[in-house]
Design an enzyme around this catalytic site. Sequence first.
Site, PDB file in Angstrom:
ATOM      1  N   ASP A  67      90.664  39.565  51.397  1.00 15.29           N
ATOM      2  CA  ASP A  67      89.898  40.818  51.397  1.00 15.29           C
ATOM      3  C   ASP A  67      90.164  41.597  52.686  1.00 15.29           C
ATOM      4  OD1 ASP A  67      88.659  40.212  48.955  1.00 15.29           O
ATOM      5  OD2 ASP A  67      86.730  41.020  49.631  1.00 15.29           O
ATOM      6  N   LYS A 101      91.179  25.221  59.963  1.00 13.49           N
ATOM      7  CA  LYS A 101      90.205  25.148  61.064  1.00 13.49           C
ATOM      8  C   LYS A 101      90.245  23.706  61.575  1.00 13.49           C
ATOM      9  CE  LYS A 101      86.880  26.824  63.655  1.00 13.49           C
ATOM     10  NZ  LYS A 101      87.150  27.789  64.744  1.00 13.49           N
ATOM     11  N   ASP A 123      89.979  31.646  62.490  1.00 14.94           N
ATOM     12  CA  ASP A 123      89.320  32.727  63.234  1.00 14.94           C
ATOM     13  C   ASP A 123      90.351  33.578  63.965  1.00 14.94           C
ATOM     14  OD1 ASP A 123      89.784  30.432  64.725  1.00 14.94           O
ATOM     15  OD2 ASP A 123      87.918  30.536  65.865  1.00 14.94           O
TER      16      ASP A 123
HETATM   17  C1  IPM Z   1      88.200  36.593  44.341  1.00 13.25           C
HETATM   18  C2  IPM Z   1      86.729  36.753  44.095  1.00 13.25           C
HETATM   19  C3  IPM Z   1      86.184  35.490  43.434  1.00 13.25           C
HETATM   20  C4  IPM Z   1      86.473  34.326  44.358  1.00 13.25           C
HETATM   21  C5  IPM Z   1      84.697  35.541  43.069  1.00 13.25           C
HETATM   22  C6  IPM Z   1      84.379  36.697  42.170  1.00 13.25           C
HETATM   23  C7  IPM Z   1      84.219  34.244  42.477  1.00 13.25           C
HETATM   24  O1  IPM Z   1      86.076  37.037  45.286  1.00 13.25           O
HETATM   25  O2  IPM Z   1      88.948  36.389  43.369  1.00 13.25           O
HETATM   26  O3  IPM Z   1      88.628  36.678  45.480  1.00 13.25           O
HETATM   27  O4  IPM Z   1      85.720  34.079  45.285  1.00 13.25           O
HETATM   28  O5  IPM Z   1      87.470  33.662  44.155  1.00 13.25           O
HETATM   29 MG    MG Z   2      87.361  37.391  46.926  1.00 18.00          MG
END
Ligand code: IPM
Ligand code: MG
Length: 363
Positions: free
Chosen positions: A251, A191, A223
Amino acid sequence: MRKEKITVLPGDGIGPEVTKVATDVLAAVCSRYNVELETTELPFGGISYDEYGEPVTEAVLDECKKNKFVLLGAVGGQKWDDLPTDKRPEAALLKLRKELGVYANLRPIIVWPALADASTLKKDVISGTDILILRELTGGIYFGDRVVSEDGENPFSADTMKYSRSEIHRIARKAFEAARLRDKQVCSVDKANVLESSRMWRKSVIEISEEYPDVELTHMLVDNCAMQLIRNPKQFDVMVTGNLFGDILSDEAAMLTGSIGMLPSASLGDGNGLYEPVHGSAPDIAGQGVANPLAAVASAALLCRYSLNLEEAARDIEAAIQTVLEEGYRTPDLYNDEPGTTKTGTQEIADRLLEIISEKATV
Ligand code: IPM
Ligand code: MG
């Protein structure tokens, strides 16, 4: 027979269910390659807090450092959400990563052909996607100074996003090295239009890129990257980014593969290796026998590849995953009524994986 020691930290929620499958598969595949696996299971996360008042004890940390290779399930759950920061299961995870020095977190985003219809995104957008996300794992805002000020009329708190040049250099090197074995493209995500730490990030990545003239380097703002990932994921080869952005983007990228239940990870550094599925502990489905074990199993494949130096074993595990998916096995997170698929539980998938691996052994 070669011997290898691995520490297993099943953790909380669905962690124990999925790591059980992963360790069984790992042991089966290792024995094919004459490797005897010795596993030590230890408490970690909320379960450790309940028993010892600490989410990870020094003894467990020492054991992980001694054995060097760790297979982890997942940690956390509502039950421990109100604990002070340092007692939370997540704090144990951060501590373990830091103490093992595993600064390079590899999150391969591969769309398995059999799952191209399982994603919420259109098939022609996602099929063929093969991205390697490299998330910096032991620095940045997750480890910077924190302030909590409860005094006065308007309490405040702060987290610091700090990166040093050497921290960026070492993760950038990993990205360029990885790209050399792939399509030779690195996209660095930051960023830099707002954050000083991102401007340092960009400058430092460019410095390392000079050692890799055969690899193409591009930069993308985080972003925009979030948008590009679902607009046209096939444009990415290796993506390298800081701790926070990597957490969020991985994610998001998981959904390209159909489910976060499919995403493995390997965290490497200083000769140590920590292997964990990207998904969380999913307390809502824990103990029901429906958790998708494939991210944990795929993490075991990465353990074979990066720590045990057993590339063929890694491929055997990945081939077995591909076969169960092609045969239509689907845990509920992946099941969408597609013809030729069956909704199955964790154990059925585990049994089938082990069968495939043993069939291969007798060929
Ligand atoms: C991941 C998880 C962890 C992180 C959490 C559980 C602390 O979200 O491994 O991506 O944020 O690294
Ligand atoms: Mg995570």
